[in-house]
Motif scaffolding. Structure first.
Motif, PDB file in Angstrom:
ATOM      1  N   HIS A  79      47.592  49.783  44.611  1.00 27.44           N
ATOM      2  CA  HIS A  79      47.658  49.444  43.187  1.00 27.44           C
ATOM      3  C   HIS A  79      46.294  48.959  42.687  1.00 27.44           C
ATOM      4  O   HIS A  79      45.891  49.294  41.568  1.00 27.44           O
TER       5      HIS A  79
ATOM      6  N   GLY B 224      41.362  53.431  36.990  1.00 26.26           N
ATOM      7  CA  GLY B 224      41.716  53.432  35.570  1.00 26.26           C
ATOM      8  C   GLY B 224      40.666  52.755  34.706  1.00 26.26           C
ATOM      9  O   GLY B 224      40.453  53.133  33.560  1.00 26.26           O
TER      10      GLY B 224
ATOM     11  N   GLN C  63      44.136  51.929  42.138  1.00 27.17           N
ATOM     12  CA  GLN C  63      44.585  52.630  40.927  1.00 27.17           C
ATOM     13  C   GLN C  63      44.034  51.934  39.683  1.00 27.17           C
ATOM     14  O   GLN C  63      43.554  52.598  38.752  1.00 27.17           O
ATOM     15  N   GLN C  64      44.077  50.617  39.679  1.00 31.10           N
ATOM     16  CA  GLN C  64      43.551  49.862  38.545  1.00 31.10           C
ATOM     17  C   GLN C  64      42.031  50.030  38.441  1.00 31.10           C
ATOM     18  O   GLN C  64      41.495  50.137  37.339  1.00 31.10           O
ATOM     19  N   GLN C  65      41.350  50.051  39.573  1.00 25.37           N
ATOM     20  CA  GLN C  65      39.898  50.237  39.557  1.00 25.37           C
ATOM     21  C   GLN C  65      39.534  51.611  39.005  1.00 25.37           C
ATOM     22  O   GLN C  65      38.611  51.729  38.193  1.00 25.37           O
TER      23      GLN C  65
END
Length: 100
Positions: A65, A72, A68-70
């Protein structure tokens, strides 16, 4: 028990007239740990950072997760770095990585 390095130092002093000044890096490590240990807010901050890093090191779902945030946010995927008590600069490296 005497460490090998201490024994080697005493042999050099006794047989070859060397003067031991100890390991500068080790002395620095001890001084930094002592200084950091005397400041409660630093100890609390490091404890929180260590728990956070341990969470991501332990849980692959959390790490996925994070990546994924990085992505995004258009940041490079970077793992957190756990500090090591015997490496004087590792706490600084850990905090710097968390701030990135």
């Amino acid at each position: 028990p005497i460490s090998n390095i201490t024994l080697a130092g005493s042999i050099l002093e006794n047989e070859d007239n060397w003067t031991s000044i100890g390991c500068g890096a080790h002395s620095l490590q001890l001084a930094v740990n002592k200084g950091l240990g005397d400041v409660p807010v630093i100890q609390k901050t490091l404890a929180i950072a260590r728990r956070l890093v341990a969470h991501f090191k332990r849980l692959t779902v959390a790490t996925a997760h994070l990546y994924q945030q990085q992505r995004g946010a258009k940041h490079a995927e970077r793992q957190f770095i756990q500090d090591c008590p015997t490496r004087w600069n590792s706490s600084c490296t850990m905090i710097n990585r968390l701030l990135q």
